[in-house]
Design a protein around this motif. Structure first.
Motif, PDB file in Angstrom:
ATOM      1  N   VAL A   1      24.275 -10.170 -30.523  1.00  0.00           N
ATOM      2  CA  VAL A   1      24.733  -9.552 -29.280  1.00  0.00           C
ATOM      3  C   VAL A   1      23.917  -8.303 -28.947  1.00  0.00           C
ATOM      4  N   SER A   2      23.688  -7.476 -29.959  1.00  0.00           N
ATOM      5  CA  SER A   2      22.965  -6.230 -29.689  1.00  0.00           C
ATOM      6  C   SER A   2      21.510  -6.504 -29.312  1.00  0.00           C
ATOM      7  N   LYS A   3      20.976  -7.638 -29.754  1.00  0.00           N
ATOM      8  CA  LYS A   3      19.610  -8.016 -29.375  1.00  0.00           C
ATOM      9  C   LYS A   3      19.569  -8.542 -27.934  1.00  0.00           C
ATOM     10  N   LEU A   4      20.568  -9.362 -27.641  1.00  0.00           N
ATOM     11  CA  LEU A   4      20.551 -10.056 -26.350  1.00  0.00           C
ATOM     12  C   LEU A   4      21.033  -9.201 -25.183  1.00  0.00           C
ATOM     13  N   ARG A   5      22.085  -8.405 -25.448  1.00  0.00           N
ATOM     14  CA  ARG A   5      22.739  -7.696 -24.349  1.00  0.00           C
ATOM     15  C   ARG A   5      21.798  -6.895 -23.437  1.00  0.00           C
ATOM     16  N   PRO A   6      20.965  -6.037 -24.023  1.00  0.00           N
ATOM     17  CA  PRO A   6      20.093  -5.236 -23.139  1.00  0.00           C
ATOM     18  C   PRO A   6      19.210  -6.121 -22.264  1.00  0.00           C
ATOM     19  N   LYS A   7      18.734  -7.214 -22.861  1.00  0.00           N
ATOM     20  CA  LYS A   7      17.879  -8.120 -22.093  1.00  0.00           C
ATOM     21  C   LYS A   7      18.663  -8.737 -20.953  1.00  0.00           C
ATOM     22  N   ILE A   8      19.869  -9.136 -21.278  1.00  0.00           N
ATOM     23  CA  ILE A   8      20.699  -9.761 -20.250  1.00  0.00           C
ATOM     24  C   ILE A   8      21.001  -8.773 -19.132  1.00  0.00           C
ATOM     25  N   GLU A   9      21.354  -7.559 -19.546  1.00  0.00           N
ATOM     26  CA  GLU A   9      21.666  -6.548 -18.523  1.00  0.00           C
ATOM     27  C   GLU A   9      20.474  -6.303 -17.623  1.00  0.00           C
ATOM     28  N   GLY A  10      19.297  -6.211 -18.264  1.00  0.00           N
ATOM     29  CA  GLY A  10      18.082  -5.978 -17.482  1.00  0.00           C
ATOM     30  C   GLY A  10      17.874  -7.068 -16.459  1.00  0.00           C
ATOM     31  N   SER A  11      18.090  -8.313 -16.885  1.00  0.00           N
ATOM     32  CA  SER A  11      17.829  -9.396 -15.945  1.00  0.00           C
ATOM     33  C   SER A  11      18.908  -9.471 -14.866  1.00  0.00           C
ATOM     34  N   TRP A  12      20.140  -9.093 -15.205  1.00  0.00           N
ATOM     35  CA  TRP A  12      21.154  -9.047 -14.147  1.00  0.00           C
ATOM     36  C   TRP A  12      20.805  -7.993 -13.111  1.00  0.00           C
ATOM     37  N   SER A  13      20.317  -6.870 -13.583  1.00  0.00           N
ATOM     38  CA  SER A  13      20.013  -5.805 -12.633  1.00  0.00           C
ATOM     39  C   SER A  13      18.848  -6.226 -11.740  1.00  0.00           C
ATOM     40  N   LYS A  14      17.917  -6.974 -12.309  1.00  0.00           N
ATOM     41  CA  LYS A  14      16.816  -7.488 -11.489  1.00  0.00           C
ATOM     42  C   LYS A  14      17.372  -8.446 -10.434  1.00  0.00           C
TER      43      LYS A  14
ATOM     44  N   SER B   1      24.093 -17.797 -20.721  1.00  0.00           N
ATOM     45  CA  SER B   1      24.778 -19.000 -21.183  1.00  0.00           C
ATOM     46  C   SER B   1      24.445 -19.306 -22.646  1.00  0.00           C
ATOM     47  N   MET B   2      23.532 -18.512 -23.205  1.00  0.00           N
ATOM     48  CA  MET B   2      23.214 -18.663 -24.622  1.00  0.00           C
ATOM     49  C   MET B   2      24.278 -17.961 -25.461  1.00  0.00           C
ATOM     50  N   VAL B   3      24.805 -16.868 -24.924  1.00  0.00           N
ATOM     51  CA  VAL B   3      25.657 -15.997 -25.744  1.00  0.00           C
ATOM     52  C   VAL B   3      26.933 -16.680 -26.197  1.00  0.00           C
ATOM     53  N   TRP B   4      27.664 -17.218 -25.236  1.00  0.00           N
ATOM     54  CA  TRP B   4      28.985 -17.716 -25.585  1.00  0.00           C
ATOM     55  C   TRP B   4      28.947 -18.886 -26.576  1.00  0.00           C
ATOM     56  N   PRO B   5      28.099 -19.894 -26.356  1.00  0.00           N
ATOM     57  CA  PRO B   5      28.009 -20.957 -27.365  1.00  0.00           C
ATOM     58  C   PRO B   5      27.650 -20.420 -28.741  1.00  0.00           C
ATOM     59  N   LEU B   6      26.769 -19.412 -28.785  1.00  0.00           N
ATOM     60  CA  LEU B   6      26.391 -18.827 -30.084  1.00  0.00           C
ATOM     61  C   LEU B   6      27.602 -18.159 -30.733  1.00  0.00           C
ATOM     62  N   VAL B   7      28.326 -17.395 -29.930  1.00  0.00           N
ATOM     63  CA  VAL B   7      29.511 -16.712 -30.454  1.00  0.00           C
ATOM     64  C   VAL B   7      30.503 -17.738 -30.991  1.00  0.00           C
ATOM     65  N   GLU B   8      30.674 -18.805 -30.230  1.00  0.00           N
ATOM     66  CA  GLU B   8      31.609 -19.845 -30.643  1.00  0.00           C
ATOM     67  C   GLU B   8      31.174 -20.483 -31.957  1.00  0.00           C
ATOM     68  N   LEU B   9      29.884 -20.701 -32.047  1.00  0.00           N
ATOM     69  CA  LEU B   9      29.345 -21.327 -33.255  1.00  0.00           C
ATOM     70  C   LEU B   9      29.605 -20.439 -34.457  1.00  0.00           C
ATOM     71  N   ILE B  10      29.305 -19.155 -34.287  1.00  0.00           N
ATOM     72  CA  ILE B  10      29.513 -18.219 -35.387  1.00  0.00           C
ATOM     73  C   ILE B  10      30.993 -18.143 -35.737  1.00  0.00           C
ATOM     74  N   GLY B  11      31.818 -18.182 -34.690  1.00  0.00           N
ATOM     75  CA  GLY B  11      33.263 -18.176 -34.922  1.00  0.00           C
ATOM     76  C   GLY B  11      33.677 -19.383 -35.738  1.00  0.00           C
ATOM     77  N   MET B  12      33.072 -20.511 -35.404  1.00  0.00           N
ATOM     78  CA  MET B  12      33.437 -21.743 -36.101  1.00  0.00           C
ATOM     79  C   MET B  12      33.051 -21.676 -37.572  1.00  0.00           C
ATOM     80  N   ILE B  13      31.926 -21.036 -37.859  1.00  0.00           N
ATOM     81  CA  ILE B  13      31.522 -20.892 -39.268  1.00  0.00           C
ATOM     82  C   ILE B  13      32.623 -20.165 -40.029  1.00  0.00           C
TER      83      ILE B  13
END
Lengths: 605, 609
Positions: free
Chosen positions: B191-204, B258-270
């Protein structure tokens, strides 16, 4: 329904994507449904039978399923938004292109604020449904039905019993949907009005301040704002009535299942594992139901927003090139003829319903005739203009001078008669070429937020710097531009703020000169320029006008000195025409004008 | 369309979380703290109920089902039903109150912004396209309204939810809890890796959207020019480009999102898998009951929901921060022209005007456009201001209206410095007719009454007659009730000038300013107006900026402005005796007249020949 079908047409180019998305969604749903089944196995086959090996195997299976599901979800999340974006992209493109081709008549009535709110808010509302919303709707239904099938196959009695609140829930939902639709319609309408009020206030802020009417404007806006609050609260009340109730009914399903299930397990009619699995499955029932409230909201919003967008796209462009593309305009020389031209702004037949009976139509057209008589801006205009002639159009305010010119460029079409260039009706020419052949310096100067260079090159983006400078020199604005801090690269604002009225007019003049048109129209192009500069401009224009048919509308005599012919309009009719001298010999508008100006300067002595 | 990138300079970058803004935004919620308090109380109660549910289910299984205790099953069933009823009631109150608060905050914010805009000076509006200001009042306030509506309560709810769940999990079995959270660091990393990138692209993506809005707005405003110059194809292409930019920026953001939530779910499932496996093992060992493991998994499962909600609130918060910054920027703009602390009402104006050594520049880094203007006007005088375009004529009258404040010297009316009186009392007694006449959408009558709503029918007719509006209005089927639009062509430019003129006359100004007010009006009508004005303005001071000699000649005082200075002043006769600019102007007009006569003769000679 028609709206929905039409929206579906926009999805068609993305049909493949939609199929992929749906397929992935079904797979994900299936996996969701399989997971509780695997879990049941863990309890029934693993724990109950003390088989740790089995447990491990099942747990790994669970993990594997999740990997598949996550992958599917990722692709699906992307593709469903792509579909939405494709639709929005097309809608926006169509609306923009259409807006650019709608006739002046449309803009005479349209409000910028309303158009803006359609282009942004309404299209956004459509997008929310088409991409994410629509897919969630399908996903929800699939999950719901799939879960039911799975549960029924495990224990149909408990399943059916726990479904008993569902009909009530559907009823609530149906009622909510019916009520929230109109509520969203009102909100969208209201938002358009708020935007309009705002837009007019900002555009007219100078007038507002000059009249010190800030207080009045504030209360006007407060009224709109309050309406906005009310309409939204109305919607919120509908939501407050429906959503928690729907949540309750969904929860009831879950409760019944637990309760009855517990009794069944206690009575050994159901295995504990099935009971556990059911707990998971209820999620598949409650989730779609809870979601449905929001889906209805999104759906109804889109349903109310889409027609607002379609309304613009469907507005007929009644001024366009003829079907076969029209006659090429490359060789237009500039012989202009007005033959029996009558023109009225409001043609009543626009508002006549198409299926009106013939009798009514006849009566209407009679009425229309009389109305046209009175409301027409131009009556029976007859005019023959030679190639290269300079024609001055004079007349009182509102006598129809600008309308006359507008017909030439087909900003409006004549109500009767015809306007011809080189002997061909303007309606038969290719429209774009026709307008490019007529260089107009309009009364009200609109400059775009761009550099001065881009503004001058507006009609010919490919013009060279030399050509641009030449045009600017002829319009007497070059000196001024090169003295600006960034020269031709100086940015000017939306309304050309930063330039005085006279400077803006000269930029507009340069813009028309650069087009190098066979026909030139100056509609009070120098009204805001002082007399000295005006003289200079007209000297410069002499060369420009050479060989071009030129129309000059002006109030000052200094502007029309070089005219070959003068036309005087009164109440939409040509009352005088001829050379300066000929008109001077007649008693009329021209001589009175001449006398007044002579008087003004003569008393200087 | 323009080559200007709409999103360039003043569209602000998305800002990181800023506490100062949050605090400031919080102030808007403060008036509704009681309502909000109720909502939070209800939400917490509801949370408690829903947290209790899995525990009760655990009891149901272990003590009810397994032990065949029908009474307990009934009791748990009844209490769960009661919970549901309560949930319904709570949900109703919650939905209603939170919408009320959100909409109210939105209302307040919008109104405050609008009111503030009304107090801002011309300079603020000079450089800003209307579309941009509008999008702040509509879109940016919306973003904040949504944050209050959804974000605030969600945060309270989900944070308590999370804390509750974690607490319960550890309370139930700390070993199992630790085991299930073993995947947390992985989640954090992603999350900490992806979030800033995601925010940047949303702002764009948001910036490209505002580029679309700006472009559309300007195209609509300038539609007549667009069509006259057949720019449609070039505009289509430009718009296509902006539209495509927006789409690809949006899709880029979506790809990551759309990458984040499936990843979170996967990790949750582990985590869940580990618990299932370990739990099963301990059930078999007899250390744990099935109901317990079930309840545990149930709680664990609920852990991810709040997490996803919170991450959504976070991105909502970030976008609201950007909006807040844009809003606060407007709210923090001090009106340059405003009432002085000690401002008093300006008494009824007699009409004495004095410019004392007035200098003006549009900005500290801009050149001075007026230098040492000295001018004395007696009540009832008619002043004509003449000079080349861009000489500073309009600026002089703008200072008199106090649209801008003089940067040097004083502007006095009846001996009061205009800076010492209230703006309202000053401007309501003055009338200015601008060259660019703005008409509000509404009826002709509404437009006439704009400055004076209480005017009698008689007064309206009189004003209409003075500016000859009556002549064309009578031709409309609806007369004064005719609907007109801001830029509609129902009225010609000249007619709109007349309407704007009538509007000012009706407001009965003590000082009248005409800034090329009749440039598009024919000379005959203009002369009529001049005569009517003499009557209407009996004893009132008037300033007239015009190019037509006929308008200027009869003025009591003619002021010639050149390059920001007054170079000559006097009556027509006085000035004609000098060899200044005015005399030149009249001469050139005369020359023009002569050459016009020459043209007449020339033409006639040609005809004779």
């Amino acid at each position: 329904m028609a709206t929905l079908l039409r929206l579906l047409k926009y999805v068609r180019p993305s049909a493949m994507l939609a199929v992929v998305t749906l397929a992935l969604m079904f797979i994900a749903t299936l996996i969701d449904l399989l997971a509780p089944w695997v879990l049941r196995k863990v309890f029934d086959d693993g724990i109950s039978k003390n088989d740790m090996h089995m447990v491990l195997l099942l747990v790994l299976a669970l993990l594997g399923l999740q990997v598949g599901k996550s992958l599917g979800n990722f692709v699906q999340g992307y593709t469903q938004e792509l579909i939405g974006q494709n639709v929005v992209f097309t809608l926006r493109k169509q609306m923009y292109a259409h807006l650019q081709r709608l006739p002046f008549k449309y803009y005479d009535k349209a409000q910028t604020g309303q158009l803006m709110s359609r282009m942004t808010g309404d299209i956004e509302a459509v997008k929310n449904f088409v991409g994410f919303g629509g897919m969630m709707l399908v996903a929800g239904m699939a999950t719901f039905v799939g879960t039911l099938i799975f549960m029924c196959s495990m224990q149909w009695q408990v399943t059916l019993l726990s479904l008993s609140p569902i009909p009530v829930l559907l009823l609530v939902m149906w009622m909510f949907s019916n009520k929230v639709g109109p509520a969203w319609g009102r909100i969208r309408e209201q938002m358009g009005r708020l935007t309009t009020t705002l837009q007019e206030n900002i555009s007219g802020i100078r007038v507002v301040k000059a009249f010190a009417s800030e207080g009045k404007e504030k209360s006007k806006f407060a009224g709109r704002n309050e309406q906005n609050f009310e309409t939204n609260m109305h919607r919120a009340r509908l939501e407050a009535n429906a959503f928690p109730l729907m949540g309750f009914l969904g929860g009831l399903t879950f409760l019944i299942m637990i309760w009855v299930g517990a009794v069944y397990v206690a009575n050994d009619k159901m295995s504990l594992g099935t009971f556990m699995a059911f707990q998971w499955y209820t999620w598949g029932i409650i989730w779609p139901l809870n979601m449905l409230g929001w889906q209805i909201n999104i759906f109804q919003q889109a349903l109310k927003a889409a027609p607002r967008v379609f309304e613009v796209i469907d507005t007929k462009v009644d001024i366009e090139s003829p079907e076969d593309g029209g006659i090429d305009t490359a060789n237009i020389r500039g012989v202009v003829k007005f033959q029996n031209v009558t023109f009225a702004f409001d043609k009543k037949d626009d508002e006549q319903p198409e299926d009106a009976s013939k009798k009514e139509a006849a009566a209407a057209s009679e009425l229309e005739l009389t109305q046209q008589e009175t409301s027409a801006v131009l009556h029976n205009i007859q005019l023959d203009i030679k190639q290269g002639e300079v024609v001055a159009v004079l007349g009182a305010t509102g006598s129809g001078k600008s309308s006359l010119i507008a017909l030439l460029s087909r900003f409006y079409d004549v109500s009767d008669g015809s306007v011809q260039i080189d002997g061909i009706d303007v309606r038969d020419y290719e429209l774009e070429g026709l307008r490019r052949s007529i260089g107009i310096v309009p009364q009200e100067t609109f400059l775009f937020s761009a550099s001065i260079r881009d503004n001058i090159a507006f009609g010919r983006p490919d013009a060279t710097q030399e050509q641009i400078e030449n045009a600017a020199k002829k319009a007497q604005i070059h000196e001024f531009i090169v003295n600006m801090p960034y020269g031709y690269d100086t940015l000017i604002g939306e309304r050309g703020v930063g330039l005085s009225g006279g400077q803006r007019q000269r930029v507009a003049l340069a813009r028309a000169i650069l087009m190098d048109p066979p026909i030139l129209v100056l509609d009070e192009a120098t009204a805001s320029v002082d007399t000295a500069t005006e003289s200079a401009i007209h000297e410069g224009l002499l060369e420009v006008m050479k060989g071009r048919t030129t129309f000059i509308i002006a109030q000052r005599l200094s502007s029309i000195r070089r005219a070959d012919r003068i036309i005087v309009l009164d109440n939409g009719r040509i009352v005088q025409q001829g050379t300066h001298r000929e008109l001077n010999e007649q008693d009329g508008f021209f001589r009175r004008l001449l006398e007044r100006q002579e008087m003004a300067s003569a008393s200087g002595h | 369309m323009s080559q200007v990138e709409w999103d360039s300079e003043d569209e602000l970058e998305e800002k990181p979380f800023q506490l100062a803004y949050v605090r400031r935004l919080f102030r808007y919620v403060l008036p509704y703290r009681r309502t909000l308090g109720i909502v939070i109380f209800i939400v917490l109660l509801n949370m408690g109920l829903s947290l209790a549910e899995p525990l009760m289910l655990g009891y149901l299984i272990d003590d009810g089902i397994v032990k065949n205790n029908m009474e307990l099953i009934t009791w748990i069933g009844v209490s769960l039903l009661a919970f549901r009823f309560l949930g319904w009631l709570f949900g109703y109150i919650h939905t209603k109150l939170i919408n009320f608060t959100g909409q109210r905050v939105l209302f307040d914010l919008r109104q405050q912004l609008f009111n503030h805009l009304q107090s801002l000076s011309f300079r603020f509006f000079d450089g800003r396209p209307a579309g941009k200001i509008m999008s702040r009042i509509t879109n940016d306030t919306n973003a904040i309204g949504e944050l209050v509506n959804g974000g605030l309560i969600t945060t309270v709810m989900e944070v308590t939810h999370l804390v509750g769940i974690v607490a319960i999990l550890f309370w139930m079995d700390w070993q199992l809890a630790l085991l299930s959270f073993i995947t947390m660091p992985m989640l954090y990393l992603i999350v900490s890796k992806l979030r800033p990138k995601i925010e940047g692209s949303w702002s764009k993506s948001r910036r490209t959207m505002s580029a679309i809005n700006g472009n559309v707005n300007e195209t609509i405003q300038g539609m007549r020019v667009v069509q006259a110059f057949s720019r449609q194809k070039a505009n289509d292409n430009k718009f296509n480009e902006i539209n495509t930019n927006n789409k690809s920026a949006f899709m880029r953001a979506i790809r990551m999102e759309s990458m984040v939530w499936p990843l979170v779910e996967l990790i949750g499932m582990i985590g869940t898998c580990i618990v299932v496996w370990f739990g099963a093992k301990r059930v078999i060992d007899g250390a744990l009951s099935i109901g317990f493991v079930m309840a545990f998994i149930n709680y664990l499962w609920r852990f991810w929901g709040p997490l996803s909600s919170l991450s959504k609130v976070y991105s909502q918060l970030l976008s609201a921060m950007a909006s807040a910054e844009r809003l606060f920027e407007i709210l923090d703009t001090e009106p340059e022209v405003k009432n002085a602390a000690s401002a008093k009402e300006l008494p009824t104006i007699r009409g004495e005007v004095e410019f004392k050594n007035v200098a003006f520049q549009y900005g500290p880094d801009k050149p001075e456009v007026l230098h040492g203007i000295n001018l004395k006007v007696k009540p009832g005088q008619r002043i004509a201001i003449v000079g080349p375009t861009g000489a500073g004529k309009s600026t002089i009258v703008n200072l008199l209206m106090r649209f801008y404040d003089a940067t040097g010297g004083q502007v006095m009316i009846d001996g009061h410095d205009v800076k010492d009186v209230t703006l309202e009392s000053l401007r309501s007694q003055m009338g200015i007719v601008l060259q660019d006449s703005f008409i509000f959408s509404g009826t002709i009558e509404e437009n006439l009454l704009y400055g004076n709503e209480d005017a009698t029918e008689e007064k309206v007719m009189e004003a209409a007659k003075s500016v000859r509006i009556d002549q064309f209005v009578s031709k409309f089927p609806d007369g004064y009730e005719t609907q007109v639009e801001e830029r509609g062509s129902k009225l010609s430019v000249g007619q709109r000038q007349l309407l704007a003129f009538g509007r000012v006359l009706l407001s009965d100004p003590r000082i009248l300013i005409l800034d090329e007010a009749t440039s598009s009006v024919d000379t005959e009508t203009e002369q009529h107006i001049q005569e009517a004005l003499a009557r209407v303005l009996e004893g009132r001071t008037a300033f007239i900026i015009a190019h037509r000699l006929s308008t200027i000649r009869d003025a009591d005082l003619i002021v010639v402005v050149r390059d920001g200075s007054i170079t000559e002043q006097g009556t027509h006769d006085e000035l004609m005796k000098t060899s200044g600019l005015y005399a030149n102007l009249v001469q050139s007009q005369l020359l023009m007249q002569q050459s016009f006569n020459d043209v007449l003769n020339e033409k006639s000679e040609q005809q004779v020949g």
